[in-house]
Design an enzyme around this catalytic site. Structure first.
Site, PDB file in Angstrom:
ATOM      1  N   ASP A 183       0.852  -1.186   0.000  1.00 37.57           N
ATOM      2  CA  ASP A 183       0.000   0.000   0.000  1.00 37.57           C
ATOM      3  C   ASP A 183       0.897   1.250   0.000  1.00 37.57           C
ATOM      4  OD1 ASP A 183      -3.109   0.622   0.412  1.00 37.57           O
ATOM      5  OD2 ASP A 183      -2.001   2.050   1.639  1.00 37.57           O
ATOM      6  N   TYR A 312      -2.629  11.063   1.590  1.00 38.67           N
ATOM      7  CA  TYR A 312      -3.127  10.938   0.214  1.00 38.67           C
ATOM      8  C   TYR A 312      -3.037  12.282  -0.505  1.00 38.67           C
ATOM      9  CZ  TYR A 312      -4.868   6.193   0.869  1.00 38.67           C
ATOM     10  OH  TYR A 312      -4.959   4.844   1.067  1.00 38.67           O
ATOM     11  N   HIS A 363      -5.030  -7.814   0.276  1.00 37.79           N
ATOM     12  CA  HIS A 363      -4.237  -6.597   0.386  1.00 37.79           C
ATOM     13  C   HIS A 363      -3.426  -6.546   1.678  1.00 37.79           C
ATOM     14  CE1 HIS A 363      -3.204  -2.585  -0.873  1.00 37.79           C
ATOM     15  NE2 HIS A 363      -3.636  -2.050   0.257  1.00 37.79           N
TER      16      HIS A 363
END
Length: 384
Positions: A183, A312, A363
């Site tokens: 990630d 982000y 994930h």
């Protein structure tokens, strides 16, 4: 600034405040027969919150976390939290591979890698070669866990990579080290290899995130596997990328609600653990309630859902372009993970020396399949 031992010890007032908020939830309505289709299922969330109130014990989890060796230090004015576990072996590790640095992502935390600590530091206790042990370092990204928030400084992946290089070399004294991540941690690890190749023995990744170069490429220039990836990525962004859009554009707006409501925070995080794991719709097939809630608690007690969302924004608005990487790279692709990269593209942009198709997991592979993941990490770093 010196490295200091750190013990997780949350004040009772924080837990009392949490109890009050959980006891006074205002629940929304839910469309009938729409379980999980429009977001986190109301029935499941109510059951989880009931356990949070009546069965979950933070002090027990806190004690379990404190079995690891936690530390804090300051680097460039940033308070950094990390776990540092040394190999439990009588033999010396190869000088060029003394340690592996693991970087987590969102919406997980340093918990992503705690299950693999004993597998890598003490393989002899699990039927492996005692001399195939590694030292392990697991830091919390700025704004995550018990690391400080960034204030006015933009901590995109490339800046975090520089921070980690100083942690490993200047603070911990490792001249060479391996790095691994998934990630956000995948991006940080790649920038480590790009910006500090002389310090890296190799990097191990479980994903690449969204490969935007393929999304903007002309279809006529793409191989069939790359074209399939482009179509899948475009569909995924439309159907699953809403969280990413808001966190990379208006993270502050999101932070008010999720910082104020533990149930809102739980809903935001749990939905991703269900959607992104190899759980086939049953999130507790892969994670216990205690695991899910402890990860949520790390966000809640540190009030850092806002600062994590800002990563982000920072990556979207300040990250320098990635270039091809020469450091030896291993890939472990879990079957239920998001958007597995086309191998041709990976081999054009990284020095791929190991490519493993894992048999199960998603994930959060290190949490879902810790033995399989640790075996691949060990095999890769022992082979380079």
């Amino acid at each position: 600034m010196a490295i200091n031992r750190f013990t997780i010890q949350i004040d009772d007032s924080v837990l009392d405040d949490l109890k009050y908020r959980l006891d006074n939830v205002r629940w929304p309505e839910e469309k009938e027969d729409e379980a999980w289709r429009r977001g986190t299922d109301l029935g499941y969330l109510k059951a989880l919150v009931s356990y949070w109130q009546n069965g979950y014990d933070w002090r027990t989890q806190e004690q379990a976390l404190n079995r690891y060796h936690h530390y804090t230090c300051e680097i460039d004015g940033m308070p950094v939290h990390f776990i540092h576990e040394r190999a439990k072996t009588g033999g010396a590790l190869a000088a060029e591979r003394p340690v592996i640095l693991f970087t987590h992502g969102w919406p997980d935390s340093f918990l992503r890698y705690t299950k693999i600590i004993p597998l890598l530091t003490d393989p002899g206790s699990f039927g492996g070669d005692p001399d195939a042990a590694f030292n392990v370092v697991i830091p919390s990204i700025p704004g995550f866990g018990f690391s400080g928030a960034s204030g006015t400084t933009t901590y995109h992946n490339a800046r975090v990579a520089d921070l980690w290089h100083k942690l490993m070399t200047a603070k911990l004294g490792y001249k060479k080290f391996g790095a691994a991540g998934g990630d956000i941690g995948s991006g940080v690890t790649r920038y480590l290899a790009l910006q500090h190749p002389g310090s890296l023995t190799g990097i191990h990744l479980t994903d690449f995130g969204i490969i935007r170069a393929l999304l903007t490429a002309s279809d006529t220039t793409l191989q069939p596997e790359e074209l399939d990836y482009k179509k899948a990525a475009q569909q995924w962004i439309v159907e699953e990328g809403g969280y990413m859009s808001i966190q990379s554009t208006k993270p502050q707006t999101l932070a008010y609600g999720l910082s104020d409501s533990p149930v809102g925070l739980a809903a935001w995080i749990i939905e991703k653990f269900r959607s992104w794991s190899d759980c086939k719709g049953d999130v507790e097939a892969r994670f216990s309630k205690d695991e899910l809630l402890t990860n949520i608690m790390i966000y809640w007690i540190n009030n850092n859902i806002g600062s994590t969302a800002h990563r982000y924004y920072d990556n979207m608005h300040g990250l320098p372009p990635m270039q091809p990487i020469a450091v030896p790279t291993g890939m472990a692709l879990f079957p239920a993970d998001l958007l597995p990269p086309p191998r041709r593209w990976a081999e054009q942009n990284l020095n791929i020396v190991r490519w493993t198709q894992m048999t199960a997991g998603g994930h959060f592979g290190a949490m879902e399949e810790p033995v399989q993941y640790a075996d691949d990490v060990r095999a890769f770093f022992l082979s380079i």
